[in-house]
Design a protein around this motif. Structure first.
Motif, mmCIF file in Angstrom:
data_model
loop_
_atom_site.group_PDB
_atom_site.id
_atom_site.type_symbol
_atom_site.label_atom_id
_atom_site.label_comp_id
_atom_site.label_asym_id
_atom_site.label_seq_id
_atom_site.Cartn_x
_atom_site.Cartn_y
_atom_site.Cartn_z
ATOM 1 N N GLY A 18 0.833 -1.200 0.000
ATOM 2 C CA GLY A 18 0.000 0.000 0.000
ATOM 3 C C GLY A 18 0.867 1.249 0.000
ATOM 4 O O GLY A 18 1.920 1.282 0.630
ATOM 5 N N PRO A 19 0.449 2.266 -0.704
ATOM 6 C CA PRO A 19 1.278 3.470 -0.790
ATOM 7 C C PRO A 19 1.410 4.189 0.551
ATOM 8 O O PRO A 19 0.477 4.234 1.353
ATOM 9 N N VAL A 20 2.587 4.733 0.769
ATOM 10 C CA VAL A 20 2.834 5.560 1.950
ATOM 11 C C VAL A 20 2.209 6.923 1.691
ATOM 12 O O VAL A 20 2.471 7.558 0.665
ATOM 13 N N ARG A 21 1.365 7.362 2.582
ATOM 14 C CA ARG A 21 0.709 8.667 2.460
ATOM 15 C C ARG A 21 1.210 9.661 3.513
ATOM 16 O O ARG A 21 1.171 10.853 3.308
ATOM 17 N N HIS A 22 1.670 9.122 4.639
ATOM 18 C CA HIS A 22 2.119 9.977 5.740
ATOM 19 C C HIS A 22 3.603 9.746 5.987
ATOM 20 O O HIS A 22 4.007 8.659 6.392
ATOM 21 N N SER A 53 4.374 -5.158 7.708
ATOM 22 C CA SER A 53 3.822 -3.834 7.425
ATOM 23 C C SER A 53 3.231 -3.835 6.024
ATOM 24 O O SER A 53 3.833 -4.370 5.089
ATOM 25 N N PRO A 54 2.071 -3.213 5.836
ATOM 26 C CA PRO A 54 1.456 -3.205 4.511
ATOM 27 C C PRO A 54 2.018 -2.142 3.568
ATOM 28 O O PRO A 54 1.606 -2.055 2.425
ATOM 29 N N LEU A 55 2.982 -1.341 4.022
ATOM 30 C CA LEU A 55 3.450 -0.197 3.233
ATOM 31 C C LEU A 55 4.471 -0.572 2.166
ATOM 32 O O LEU A 55 5.248 -1.510 2.323
ATOM 33 N N VAL A 73 7.945 2.698 -8.303
ATOM 34 C CA VAL A 73 7.261 2.366 -9.546
ATOM 35 C C VAL A 73 8.343 2.207 -10.614
ATOM 36 O O VAL A 73 9.131 3.133 -10.835
ATOM 37 N N ILE A 74 8.386 1.054 -11.258
ATOM 38 C CA ILE A 74 9.327 0.861 -12.358
ATOM 39 C C ILE A 74 8.741 1.551 -13.580
ATOM 40 O O ILE A 74 7.644 1.221 -14.024
#
Length: 129
Positions: A18-22, A53-55, A73-74
């Protein structure tokens, strides 16, 4: 803090990456946990999902330094190779896989600044894993 690495037969969550937002203290804690776990287990890299961790965070050890890759992201790929790889998830197994020979990755650093990295050889293989 050294974390336990998820290993077979435990199933990793399908909700990883999942993308890191914070970009805050909790992110820095995960990065430090990855570094500590890499050092304690004599590894060259570890992704956050491997410690639960889901990040989307990867830490790669390069000599005495660490490369921190967040939200990778490749964006470019060239050629293919078939390296024999191992993983901490299956610690006693190895397998021949197909990877891109050269890649260009867009990612963020710990300060949420966009970065680009061109990689080939072992570094490209490690990022793709």
């Amino acid at each position: 803090m050294i974390k336990e690495i998820i290993q077979y037969p435990n199933v990793m969550s399908l909700e990883f990456g999942g993308p890191v937002r914070h970009f805050d203290a909790s992110l820095l804690e995960i990065i430090q946990d990855l570094k500590d776990t890499i050092e304690a287990n004599n590894l060259n890299a570890l992704a956050a999902f491997q410690i639960g961790s889901p990040l989307a965070v990867i830490v790669i050890k390069q000599n005495e330094d660490f490369l921190e890759i967040i939200n990778p992201v490749i964006i470019k790929r060239e050629g293919t190779i078939t390296p024999t790889e191992t993983t901490a998830y299956f610690p006693s197994l190895s397998a021949t896989t197909k990877r891109y020979e050269k890649i260009k990755v867009m990612y963020e650093d710990r300060n949420a600044k966009q970065q680009f990295l061109s990689a080939e050889g072992d570094l490209a293989i490690t990022i793709q894993r």
